[in-house]
Scaffold this active site. Structure first.
Site, PDB file in Angstrom:
ATOM      1  N   GLY A 153     -18.751  98.093 -46.026  1.00  0.00           N
ATOM      2  CA  GLY A 153     -18.668  97.876 -47.461  1.00  0.00           C
ATOM      3  C   GLY A 153     -19.637  96.786 -47.872  1.00  0.00           C
ATOM      4  N   GLN A 202     -22.979  90.113 -53.158  1.00  0.00           N
ATOM      5  CA  GLN A 202     -23.534  89.757 -51.850  1.00  0.00           C
ATOM      6  C   GLN A 202     -25.060  89.859 -51.839  1.00  0.00           C
ATOM      7  OE1 GLN A 202     -20.511  92.423 -49.728  1.00  0.00           O
ATOM      8  NE2 GLN A 202     -20.977  90.839 -48.216  1.00  0.00           N
ATOM      9  N   CYS A 238     -17.399  89.779 -42.560  1.00  0.00           N
ATOM     10  CA  CYS A 238     -18.138  89.951 -43.805  1.00  0.00           C
ATOM     11  C   CYS A 238     -19.616  89.745 -43.527  1.00  0.00           C
ATOM     12  CB  CYS A 238     -17.628  88.932 -44.820  1.00  0.00           C
ATOM     13  SG  CYS A 238     -18.429  89.016 -46.420  1.00  0.00           S
ATOM     14  N   LEU A 239     -20.449  90.573 -44.131  1.00  0.00           N
ATOM     15  CA  LEU A 239     -21.893  90.438 -43.944  1.00  0.00           C
ATOM     16  C   LEU A 239     -22.425  89.117 -44.502  1.00  0.00           C
ATOM     17  CD1 LEU A 239     -22.879  94.111 -44.815  1.00  0.00           C
ATOM     18  CD2 LEU A 239     -23.031  93.035 -42.553  1.00  0.00           C
ATOM     19  N   HIS A 260     -11.303  94.347 -49.973  1.00  0.00           N
ATOM     20  CA  HIS A 260     -12.226  93.275 -49.572  1.00  0.00           C
ATOM     21  C   HIS A 260     -13.420  93.239 -50.532  1.00  0.00           C
ATOM     22  CE1 HIS A 260     -14.527  91.012 -46.289  1.00  0.00           C
ATOM     23  NE2 HIS A 260     -15.493  91.395 -47.113  1.00  0.00           N
ATOM     24  N   GLU A 261     -13.986  94.427 -50.827  1.00  0.00           N
ATOM     25  CA  GLU A 261     -15.174  94.475 -51.695  1.00  0.00           C
ATOM     26  C   GLU A 261     -14.828  94.120 -53.136  1.00  0.00           C
ATOM     27  OE1 GLU A 261     -17.912  94.376 -50.212  1.00  0.00           O
ATOM     28  OE2 GLU A 261     -17.068  95.009 -48.304  1.00  0.00           O
ATOM     29  N   HIS A 319     -14.800  90.515 -53.678  1.00  0.00           N
ATOM     30  CA  HIS A 319     -16.135  89.937 -53.912  1.00  0.00           C
ATOM     31  C   HIS A 319     -16.486  89.949 -55.398  1.00  0.00           C
ATOM     32  CE1 HIS A 319     -17.736  88.925 -50.025  1.00  0.00           C
ATOM     33  NE2 HIS A 319     -17.545  90.128 -49.533  1.00  0.00           N
TER      34      HIS A 319
END
Length: 183
Positions: free
Chosen positions: A60, A65, A110-111, A153-154, A157
């Site tokens: 995701g 991000q 997480c990225l 999660h996304e 963000h």
């Protein structure tokens, strides 16, 4: 093509902002961003491409991000039957969620976070999400287990929330009763 250098890391102010809704019709830039985000996820899950371009595997990605504070997320995530949910969601909203909660056994990553953060992130086990596609057409997804966790999660963000904000600060290994541990 998006690369790891395009993804902002924790501490960047865009990760703590509440993202703005996009309006329709989308700009060409917003459409392209959604397509690139989804392609990044697919590339990051392709072993050959991930190695060639130095990509960390992701399921995701949210526009903040990439330092773009707009309500756009992309997911490319399998469920337990290896069915892929591969979507770009514009202005996603969780419309309903289960009382039953779940978390990933190994915690979340997480990225935008380049470190291990131990602890359980407890989320709703099932959700219904409403969003728009790039043409402005509304659609609904009913998700459970891993795909539901990824979308939550996304969406976090988009609201300036990081996954580790959900971890019990005093006891990261604390698990409330009746939470399903996945994986």
């Amino acid at each position: 093509m998006l690369l790891m250098k395009d993804i902002v890391r924790e501490g960047h102010p865009a990760l703590r902002e509440v993202a703005a809704e996009v309006s329709f019709p989308l700009t060409e830039e917003e459409k392209k961003l959604g397509q690139e985000m989804l392609q990044f996820l697919k590339n990051s899950q392709d072993d050959e491409l991930a190695e060639k371009y130095g990509l960390r595997g992701g399921v995701g990605l949210a526009a903040p991000q990439l330092a773009v504070t707009k309500r756009i997320i992309a997911i490319h995530v399998p469920d337990e039957n290896e069915k892929y949910y591969s979507y770009v969601l514009y202005n996603p909203k969780i419309r309903s969620h289960s009382v039953q909660q779940a978390c990933l056994a190994g915690g979340e990553g997480c990225l935008s976070v380049d470190r291990e953060v131990p602890g359980y992130v407890v989320r709703s086990e099932r959700i219904t999400v409403e969003a728009f596609d790039e043409t402005g057409k509304p659609f609904k997804l009913r998700l459970r287990d891993y795909p539901a966790i990824v979308v939550q999660h996304e969406i976090d963000h988009l609201n300036g929330i990081m996954f580790y904000d959900h971890i019990n600060k005093e006891n990261p290994a604390y698990l409330p009763p009746d939470v399903d541990v996945l994986g």
